[in-house]
Design an enzyme around this catalytic site. Structure first.
Site, PDB file in Angstrom:
ATOM      1  CG  ASN A  14     -19.426  60.075-111.265  1.00 19.09           C
ATOM      2  OD1 ASN A  14     -18.627  60.186-110.336  1.00 19.09           O
ATOM      3  ND2 ASN A  14     -20.084  58.960-111.509  1.00 19.09           N
ATOM      4  CE  LYS A  43     -24.990  53.850-110.948  1.00 22.54           C
ATOM      5  NZ  LYS A  43     -25.345  54.081-112.350  1.00 22.54           N
ATOM      6  N   GLY A  44     -25.800  59.854-107.466  1.00 25.71           N
ATOM      7  CA  GLY A  44     -26.281  60.729-106.398  1.00 25.71           C
ATOM      8  C   GLY A  44     -26.789  62.042-106.966  1.00 25.71           C
ATOM      9  CB  ALA A  45     -25.191  64.571-109.164  1.00 34.21           C
ATOM     10  CD  GLU A 143     -22.145  55.956-109.409  1.00 32.99           C
ATOM     11  OE1 GLU A 143     -22.302  57.191-109.304  1.00 32.99           O
ATOM     12  OE2 GLU A 143     -22.284  55.343-110.472  1.00 32.99           O
ATOM     13  CG  ASP A 250     -28.832  59.257-123.250  1.00 34.35           C
ATOM     14  OD1 ASP A 250     -28.614  58.256-122.555  1.00 34.35           O
ATOM     15  OD2 ASP A 250     -28.127  60.271-123.234  1.00 34.35           O
ATOM     16  CB  ALA A 253     -29.401  59.347-115.563  1.00 37.22           C
ATOM     17  CB  ALA A 254     -33.727  55.666-117.501  1.00 33.05           C
ATOM     18  N   GLY A 255     -32.727  55.093-114.565  1.00 30.87           N
ATOM     19  CA  GLY A 255     -32.932  54.469-113.256  1.00 30.87           C
ATOM     20  C   GLY A 255     -32.862  55.492-112.126  1.00 30.87           C
ATOM     21  CG  ASP A 256     -29.429  57.684-111.536  1.00 31.31           C
ATOM     22  OD1 ASP A 256     -29.347  56.712-110.758  1.00 31.31           O
ATOM     23  OD2 ASP A 256     -28.515  58.010-112.306  1.00 31.31           O
ATOM     24  CB  ALA A 286     -35.130  59.922-117.509  1.00 31.76           C
TER      25      ALA A 286
HETATM   26  O1  RIB Z   1     -26.858  56.248-113.516  1.00 28.77           O
HETATM   27  C1  RIB Z   1     -26.161  56.966-114.491  1.00 28.77           C
HETATM   28  C2  RIB Z   1     -24.878  57.493-113.919  1.00 28.77           C
HETATM   29  O2  RIB Z   1     -24.003  56.416-113.656  1.00 28.77           O
HETATM   30  C3  RIB Z   1     -24.091  58.411-114.820  1.00 28.77           C
HETATM   31  O3  RIB Z   1     -24.470  59.743-114.710  1.00 28.77           O
HETATM   32  C4  RIB Z   1     -22.648  58.145-114.419  1.00 28.77           C
HETATM   33  O4  RIB Z   1     -22.032  59.231-113.813  1.00 28.77           O
HETATM   34  C5  RIB Z   1     -22.709  56.940-113.487  1.00 28.77           C
HETATM   35  O5  RIB Z   1     -22.628  57.319-112.180  1.00 28.77           O
END
Ligand code: RIB
Length: 313
Positions: A14, A43-45, A143, A250, A253-256, A286
């Site tokens: 995204n 979430k993938g990126a 996603e 912030d 994306a901490a979970g990512d 993160a």
């Molecule tokens: O996990 C965070 C992400 O969720 C964001 O980067 C947003 O693009 C959504 O996919």
């Protein structure tokens, strides 16, 4: 020199449109924001970039649109030195977009428009089938169409490659189709509550939800409780862990980063208990930075944080 752990990521890209404001607006309300930024997300990126920063050798299957947002996303992936070989372009659909509000406490609310992410199909996974079979871990989220994640999970499962599945956002049809295909399920509190129908507002409740998800057919479950730590349940152990204390900037994306930390450590290979420490540290670092993909820490930063807290790296 030991080889970098191989991580396969199948998921979304995204462009995140991020507005920071003292507080998030209520329905029907307008509030003044402080700043605006456009960054790489999805979430993938985010998981792919974080896994690479943590030392993984990452293959990433994804799709953007052929629009300016897609060009921006690609440039960002290259900036993060991520290979774009398996990142295709949809000629007919725009790049996925996320609008993200972040409040003064660093909490966020996200709306996504899937765009080109929704055009990935199960057949596209064939391009990375061999890569998945040779990986040390596979990272999946919700996603892109579920059929895509399911195809990747089946290939991984047949090859005995651990599948780490982030059920985010929770699909309307639920995740029952993934039972028997997932090694590690990593919902946050909201997702765990939706998937179980149980209240999940404390770590104790998160542990109950983790057990309930195990009973649904997911062998190892980690419920991420943000600033409250986590709860986990596996066949061998279960428990609660508090957060690694950090200053929150912030939480996007901490979970990512958490999932990427888990994947890189498990693929290294490190035992589950140590991998959980990597995940916690990656997630904690993160939140100390703005942005999604760009908030991901390096392996050295994770090792240093773990050492500061007397945890094994
Ligand atoms: O996990 C965070 C992400 O969720 C964001 O980067 C947003 O693009 C959504 O996919």
């Amino acid at each position: 020199m030991t080889a970098a752990p191989k991580i396969a990521v199948v998921g979304s890209i995204n462009v995140d449109i991020v507005v920071r404001a003292p507080r998030l607006p209520k329905p029907g309300e307008t509030v003044h924001g402080d700043s605006f930024a456009m960054t790489l997300g999805g979430k993938g990126a985010n998981q792919a970039v974080a896994a690479a920063r943590l030392g993984g050798d990452v293959a990433f299957l994804a799709r953007t649109g052929a629009d300016d947002f897609g060009a921006f996303a690609r440039k960002q992936l290259e900036r993060f030195e991520l290979c774009t070989r398996f990142v295709s372009r949809s000629a007919s659909t725009g790049t996925g977009i996320a609008t993200i509000g972040v409040d003064s406490a660093g909490q966020n609310a996200i709306t996504i428009v899937a765009g080109a992410n929704a055009t990935l199909a199960a057949g596209d996974v064939e391009a990375v089938a061999e890569t998945i079979r040779g990986a040390g871990a596979v990272l999946l989220q919700c996603e892109v169409p579920l059929a895509v994640s399911l195809a990747a999970a089946r290939i991984a499962r047949q090859a005995g490659v651990p599948v780490i599945f982030d059920p985010a956002p929770v699909p309307d049809e639920g995740i029952a189709a993934f039972t028997g295909l997932v090694d590690y399920l990593t919902p946050n509190e909201t997702e765990a509550a939706r998937l179980t129908g149980l209240p999940v507002t404390t770590r104790g409740e998160a542990l109950v939800a983790a057990r309930a998800l195990r009973a649904q057919g997911f062998p190892a479950v980690i419920v991420k409780c943000g600033g409250n730590g986590l709860a986990f349940a596996t066949a061998d152990s279960e428990g609660e862990q508090g957060p690694i204390p950090v200053i929150v900037e912030d939480t996007v994306a901490a979970g990512d980063s958490f999932n990427a930390g888990l994947a890189v450590a498990l693929a290294s290979p490190r035992p589950f208990g140590v991998a959980l420490g990597w995940a916690r540290a990656a997630g904690a670092l993160a939140v100390t930075r703005k942005g999604a993909a760009e908030a991901a820490p390096t392996a050295a930063e994770v090792a240093a944080l773990l050492a500061r807290h007397g945890l094994e790296a």
